[in-house]
Design a protein around this motif. Structure first.
Motif, short mmCIF file in Angstrom:
data_model
loop_
_atom_site.label_atom_id
_atom_site.label_comp_id
_atom_site.label_asym_id
_atom_site.label_seq_id
_atom_site.Cartn_x
_atom_site.Cartn_y
_atom_site.Cartn_z
N GLY A 82 -5.50 4.36 3.82
CA GLY A 82 -5.14 3.11 3.17
C GLY A 82 -5.20 3.35 1.67
N GLU A 83 -6.01 2.56 0.99
CA GLU A 83 -6.15 2.80 -0.45
C GLU A 83 -7.47 3.48 -0.77
N VAL A 84 -8.24 3.81 0.25
CA VAL A 84 -9.55 4.43 0.00
C VAL A 84 -9.40 5.94 -0.08
N VAL A 85 -10.02 6.49 -1.11
CA VAL A 85 -9.91 7.92 -1.34
C VAL A 85 -10.94 8.66 -0.48
N HIS A 86 -10.47 9.61 0.29
CA HIS A 86 -11.40 10.44 1.05
C HIS A 86 -11.70 11.74 0.33
N ASP A 87 -10.73 12.24 -0.37
CA ASP A 87 -10.97 13.50 -1.07
C ASP A 87 -9.98 13.62 -2.22
N VAL A 88 -10.41 14.30 -3.26
CA VAL A 88 -9.52 14.60 -4.38
C VAL A 88 -9.58 16.08 -4.64
N LYS A 89 -8.43 16.71 -4.64
CA LYS A 89 -8.40 18.14 -4.97
C LYS A 89 -7.55 18.32 -6.21
N ALA A 113 11.14 -9.95 0.34
CA ALA A 113 11.91 -9.11 1.26
C ALA A 113 12.60 -7.99 0.50
N GLY A 114 13.19 -8.34 -0.64
CA GLY A 114 13.88 -7.33 -1.44
C GLY A 114 12.94 -6.23 -1.91
N LEU A 115 11.76 -6.63 -2.36
CA LEU A 115 10.82 -5.63 -2.85
C LEU A 115 10.38 -4.71 -1.72
N LEU A 116 10.10 -5.28 -0.55
CA LEU A 116 9.70 -4.46 0.59
C LEU A 116 10.81 -3.48 0.97
N MET A 117 12.05 -4.00 0.94
CA MET A 117 13.17 -3.12 1.26
C MET A 117 13.29 -2.00 0.25
N ALA A 118 13.10 -2.33 -1.02
CA ALA A 118 13.18 -1.31 -2.06
C ALA A 118 12.10 -0.26 -1.84
N GLY A 119 10.89 -0.71 -1.56
CA GLY A 119 9.78 0.22 -1.39
C GLY A 119 9.98 1.11 -0.18
N TRP A 120 10.38 0.51 0.94
CA TRP A 120 10.57 1.28 2.15
C TRP A 120 11.79 2.18 2.04
N GLY A 121 12.87 1.62 1.51
CA GLY A 121 14.12 2.36 1.43
C GLY A 121 14.04 3.56 0.50
N LEU A 172 6.41 2.74 -2.00
CA LEU A 172 5.92 1.98 -0.85
C LEU A 172 4.63 1.25 -1.21
N TYR A 173 3.74 1.97 -1.90
CA TYR A 173 2.51 1.33 -2.35
C TYR A 173 2.82 0.12 -3.22
N GLY A 174 3.73 0.36 -4.17
CA GLY A 174 4.08 -0.72 -5.09
C GLY A 174 4.63 -1.91 -4.35
N ALA A 175 5.51 -1.64 -3.38
CA ALA A 175 6.14 -2.74 -2.65
C ALA A 175 5.11 -3.47 -1.80
N MET A 176 4.23 -2.73 -1.15
CA MET A 176 3.23 -3.37 -0.30
C MET A 176 2.31 -4.25 -1.13
N ARG A 177 1.88 -3.70 -2.25
CA ARG A 177 1.03 -4.48 -3.14
C ARG A 177 1.74 -5.74 -3.59
N SER A 178 3.00 -5.53 -3.99
CA SER A 178 3.77 -6.63 -4.51
C SER A 178 3.91 -7.72 -3.46
N ALA A 179 4.26 -7.32 -2.25
CA ALA A 179 4.46 -8.30 -1.19
C ALA A 179 3.15 -9.03 -0.91
N GLU A 214 1.86 1.41 -14.23
CA GLU A 214 2.40 2.75 -14.37
C GLU A 214 1.33 3.81 -14.35
N SER A 215 0.09 3.45 -14.70
CA SER A 215 -0.91 4.50 -14.69
C SER A 215 -1.31 4.87 -13.27
N GLU A 216 -1.00 4.00 -12.31
CA GLU A 216 -1.35 4.34 -10.93
C GLU A 216 -0.12 4.69 -10.10
N LEU A 217 0.88 3.82 -10.19
CA LEU A 217 1.99 3.94 -9.26
C LEU A 217 3.29 4.30 -9.95
N VAL A 218 3.20 4.97 -11.08
CA VAL A 218 4.38 5.35 -11.84
C VAL A 218 5.18 4.07 -12.17
#
Lengths: 371, 355
Positions: free
Chosen positions: A31-38, B130-138, B145-152, B237-241
Motif C-alpha cells: 500500500g503506502e507503507v514502506v517495508h524496505d528502502v534500498k 472518473a477522469g482522474l482515475l482513468m488517467a492514472g490507470w491508463g 496511479l498513486y496520484g489518481a488514487m489519492r485524488s479520487a 511533485e516531491s513525492e509523485l512527480v
C-alpha cells in the motif's frame, strides 16, 4: 477469506524531483507503507579517489570542491589540513582565522540549502527561495574573495589562494546583521508551522543508540540527542578559541531524533556559526596568507586520517603518502554516504510521503556519496 | 439566453451551441489570466519578479506557453491503455465545464437556469473523479496511479463535508438554484449569506457564528477538492512527480491544466454564491442610481468575477505559504474534524431555523 496482496516495488529516481541529485531509491511498499528502502548510488561517480592518485597534492584540492558541492570550502578545509598535518606545516594565524570564517559561512550556506530544500520536499516553496536569497549573499562574499561562487579552490596546502578583500570584514558584519532576523522569519514561516510539524514530528525517529550504531554524524547524530561535534570533541584548526554551543535534538514537538529535530538542529547551528564568525572576524591578525605555502608539496612517507566537522557531518580524509608528489591513496569518509545508508533503517514502517521527509532531513549530497 | 437566440436563429441546436460559448470563453480567458496571476503572486511573495518579457509584465507569457503546449508532440507511451488515456483529460475538462453551466454570472445570463443548480454541480464533479482515475490507470505508471488514487479518495471524501455544508445553506435559502440564492442576497453587504442572509429578526444574529463555521469548512473542503496546497497531494511533485498527469504532454496536459484552474474559479464562485452574495453588489448598483438599465448586468458580472478572483487569490496565497499535509492527515482532517463539525453545524442551524 483474505485478499491476497502483493508488495509493490517503486523506483524513486534516478529522475525524481526530490532525490536531491541523481539517486535511485528502490522502495518496497505495501500500500503506502514502506517495508524496505534500498538506495542505489553511483550515478555521479567520477572516480575522485582514483583520480587523486594521478594528481599532485595541490591538484587534488579542486577535486575536493566537487564532492559536497554545497560545502566546497569545508572539503578544501579538511583536505589541506590533512596534508598539512602529514607534512608538519604550521600555517599562520591569519590563515586559520580566515579558514574558520569561510568554513562557518559555508556551513550556514549549506544549512540554508538543506533547510530550504527540506521545505520544498514538504511542499513549501516560498521558504526555499527566501533561504536561497540569503545564501546568495554568502556566495557573493565568497566570490569577492576568491572569484568563484560554488567551487572555490580557495584553501591551499599551507595557505590560501587569495587574501581576503579589504571590504570583507565590513561586508561580513553587514551580512550577519542582516541575516540574524531572517532566521526568525524562517522559524515563523516554516519551523513552527502546524502542518510542517505534523509532517516531521515523530517521523523517521532515530534513537541515539541507533544513530551511533549506524555511524551517523553531524546534525543527523546531534538531532538524535548525542552531543558530539568534532569542533569541540576533537578540536582542529583554532576552534578551541571560540565560544559556542552544540545544539542537540530535544524532541521539542515530538520524539528525540525525529525529522523535526534534525531540521531544528540545523536551524540552531546557523546561530552558533554566526557566533563563531562574530568572534573571529574582529580578531583576524595581520600576516601573509601564502607565507607557509610550500614550494613543493612532497610529504614524507606515512599515512594520516584527519577529520573535520563538515556541514553534513564527519568528513574524514585518509591519505597514504609514499614520499612522492602524488598521494598513493586518498580515501574519503563522506558524511552523506553514511547518512544515506541509514535510510533503510530509519524509514522502515513509515509512509511513502515520509520517505521524502526522511531523505530530506538527512541532508545528503550525491556528489559526496558517489565521489 | 437560449430562448433569445433560438428566437433569432430559429434553431434550438444553434442556440445551445452559442449558449455554451460564453462559459467556454470565460474558462479559457480566466485560465490564461489565472496562470499569469499565480506566477505573479508567487513571484512577489518570493522576492522575484516572475515573467516580465512577453507583453506588459509578462501578461502574454501564458498565451505563449499555451501555444507552445499546442505545438508539442502528443506522446502516448506504448504500454498505456489507449482508450482511457485519451479520453481522461477531456472527461476531466468536461466535468468542470459542465458545472460552469450553472454559474450565475449575472441575473440576466446563466448558462442553464435549472432548478437543480448546486446539485448538478456536485453531480458532474463526479466526472472529474472518473477522469482522474482513468488517467492514472491508463497511464500505466505507478506514480500516476498513486496520484489518481489519492485524488479520487480525496475528492470523494471531501465531498461529504461539502455536501453537508451545502445542505445547511440550502435549508436557509430553500432553493438549489444558484441564481435564486443570489437573488435572495440582494441589497447590501449585511444581506449576504455569511451575515445570515435575509433571515428575519433574531435568527439572523444567532446564525452568524454558524455561518462562519460553515464557510470555513466549505472553504477547506473546496481547497481539497481542487487539489490545492495544503491538499495538493495528487500532484505533490516531491513525492509523485506530477501525479496523474505525469505521462501527459501537449494538448492533453493543457486540458488538465485548464480544468484545474477553471475548477479553482468554480469552487470560489460556489463560496461566493453561498456566502458572499453571488453577483450582488455590496454597495448597490450604479446602474439603478443613474437609471441606466444595461449597466446593472455589467456591474453584476464585475462583482461576481471580482469576488471569485479574490478567493482564487486566497488559494494562491495559501499555496505559496503552506507546506502540504500527508495523505493520512488529510483524511483525518476530513473524517475526524470537518464532517462532525459540519454535521453539528447542520443540526444547530436547523434548530435555529425551527425557532
Amino acid at each position: 477469506m483474505s485478499l491476497r496482496t502483493e508488495e509493490m516495488v517503486l523506483n524513486m529516481g534516478p529522475q525524481h524531483p526530490s532525490t536531491h541529485g541523481v539517486l535511485r531509491l528502490e522502495l518496497v511498499l505495501e500500500g503506502e507503507v514502506v517495508h524496505d528502502v534500498k538506495p542505489h548510488i553511483g550515478y555521479l561517480h567520477r572516480c575522485f579517489e582514483k583520480h587523486a592518485e594521478a594528481m599532485t597534492y595541490p591538484q587534488v584540492v579542486p577535486y575536493t570542491d566537487r564532492m559536497d558541492y554545497l560545502a566546497s570550502m569545508y572539503n578544501n578545509f579538511g583536505y589541506v589540513e590533512a596534508v598539512e598535518k602529514l607534512m608538519g606545516i604550521e600555517v599562520p594565524e591569519r590563515v586559520e582565522y580566515i579558514r574558520v570564517i569561510m568554513g562557518e559561512l559555508q556551513r550556514i550556506a549549506s544549512h540554508l540549502v538543506a533547510l530550504g530544500t527540506y521545505g520544498l520536499d514538504l511542499g513549501a516553496f516560498t521558504p526555499f527561495l527566501y533561504l536561497f536569497r540569503d545564501r546568495e549573499k554568502i556566495l557573493t562574499l565568497f566570490e569577492e574573495t576568491c572569484g568563484a561562487r560554488l567551487l572555490y579552490n580557495y584553501m591551499w596546502v599551507g595557505g590560501l589562494s587569495h587574501d581576503i578583500h579589504p571590504d570583507f570584514v565590513r561586508k561580513t558584519k553587514e551580512f550577519i546583521d542582516y541575516f540574524r532576523p531572517t532566521v526568525t522569519e524562517l522559524n515563523e514561516l516554516l519551523t513552527y508551522n502546524k502542518i510542517f510539524i505534523e509532517r516531521t514530528a515523530n517521523i523517521g525517529v532515530c534513537p541515539a543508540k541507533e544513530a551511533i550504531n549506524l555511524g551517523l554524524s553531524g546534525p543527523n547524530l546531534r538531532g538524535s540527542g548525542v552531543k558530539f561535534d568534532l569542533r569541540k570533541n576533537d578540536p582542529y584548526s583554532i576552534y578551541n578559541k571560540f565560544d559556542f554551543e552544540i545544539p542537540v535534538g530535544e524532541g521539542l514537538v515530538g520524539t528525540v531524533g525525529d525529522c523535526w529535530d534534525r531540521y531544528y538542529v540545523r536551524v540552531q547551528e546557523i546561530e552558533q556559526s554566526l557566533r563563531i564568525i562574530e568572534q573571529a572576524i574582529d580578531q583576524i591578525p595581520e600576516g601573509d596568507v601564502k607565507s607557509a605555502v610550500p614550494r613543493r608539496v612532497k610529504p614524507p612517507k606515512g599515512h594520516i586520517y584527519h577529520r573535520v566537522e563538515a556541514p553534513k557531518g564527519e568528513l574524514g580524509y585518509f591519505i597514504i603518502s609514499d614520499g612522492t608528489v602524488n598521494p598513493a591513496r586518498v580515501k574519503v569518509r563522506a558524511p552523506s554516504f553514511v547518512s544515506l545508508s541509514a535510510i533503510g533503517e530509519i524509514a522502515k514502517g513509515y509512509l511513502v510521503a515520509d520517505v521524502v521527509a526522511i531523505l530530506g532531513s538527512l541532508d545528503i549530497v550525491l556528489g559526496e556519496i558517489d565521489r | 439566453m437560449q430562448d433569445y437566440i433560438s428566437e433569432i436563429t430559429g434553431s434550438d441546436v444553434i442556440a445551445f451551441i452559442v449558449g455554451t460559448l460564453p462559459p467556454l470563453a470565460f474558462m479559457v480567458v480566466f485560465t490564461l489570466f489565472a496562470v499569469w496571476l499565480e506566477r505573479k503572486v508567487s513571484a512577489h511573495m518570493q522576492d522575484r519578479l516572475g515573467p516580465m518579457r512577453v507583453g506588459w509584465h509578462g501578461s502574454l507569457q501564458t498565451l505563449a506557453d499555451f501555444l507552445k503546449l499546442l505545438q508539442k508532440e502528443d506522446i502516448v507511451a506504448s504500454a498505456t491503455d489507449k482508450a482511457l488515456f485519451n479520453i481522461a483529460p477531456y472527461l476531466v475538462f468536461a466535468g468542470t465545464f459542465l458545472a460552469y453551466a450553472m454559474l450565475p454570472f449575472t441575473s440576466f445570463y446563466i448558462g442553464s437556469n435549472a432548478d437543480v443548480g448546486i446539485f448538478f454541480i456536485l453531480a458532474v464533479s463526479g466526472f472529474v473523479v472518473a477522469g482522474l482515475l482513468m488517467a492514472g490507470w491508463g497511464s500505466n505508471n505507478k506514480y500516476s496511479l498513486y496520484g489518481a488514487m489519492r485524488s479520487a479518495a480525496q475528492i470523494v471524501s471531501y465531498e461529504i463535508p461539502t455536501a453537508l455544508v451545502i445542505l445547511t445553506m440550502l435549508m436557509i435559502y430553500g432553493t438549489m438554484s444558484l441564481n435564486e440564492i443570489s437573488m435572495q442576497q440582494a441589497g447590501y453587504i449585511w444581506d449576504w449569506g455569511i451575515f445570515g442572509g435575509s433571515l428575519p429578526g433574531i435568527a439572523k444574529f444567532l446564525i452568524i457564528p454558524f455561518m462562519l463555521v460553515a464557510f470555513i469548512i466549505l472553504f477547506i473542503s473546496t481547497l481539497a477538492e481542487t487539489n490545492r496546497t495544503p491538499f495538493d497531494l495528487p500532484e505533490s511533485e516531491s513525492e509523485l512527480v506530477a501525479g496523474f498527469s505525469t505521462e501527459y504532454s501537449g494538448v492533453k496536459f493543457a486540458m488538465f491544466f485548464l480544468a484545474e484552474f477553471a475548477n479553482m474559479f468554480l469552487v470560489s464562485s460556489i463560496l461566493v454564491v453561498f456566502f458572499f452574495g453571488g453577483y450582488q453588489s455590496p454597495i448597490g448598483y450604479l446602474g439603478n442610481l443613474l437609471g441606466v438599465e444595461w449597466l446593472v448586468p455589467v456591474e453584476q458580472t464585475f462583482w461576481f468575477i471580482a469576488k471569485g478572483l479574490f478567493f482564487v487569490f486566497v488559494q494562491m496565497w495559501l499555496r505559496w505559504t503552506l507546506p502540504r499535509v500527508r495523505v493520512d492527515q488529510l483524511m483525518t482532517i476530513c473524517w475526524k474534524y470537518l464532517i462532525p463539525y459540519a454535521f453539528f453545524n447542520l443540526l444547530i442551524v436547523g434548530l435555529i431555523l425551527l425557532i
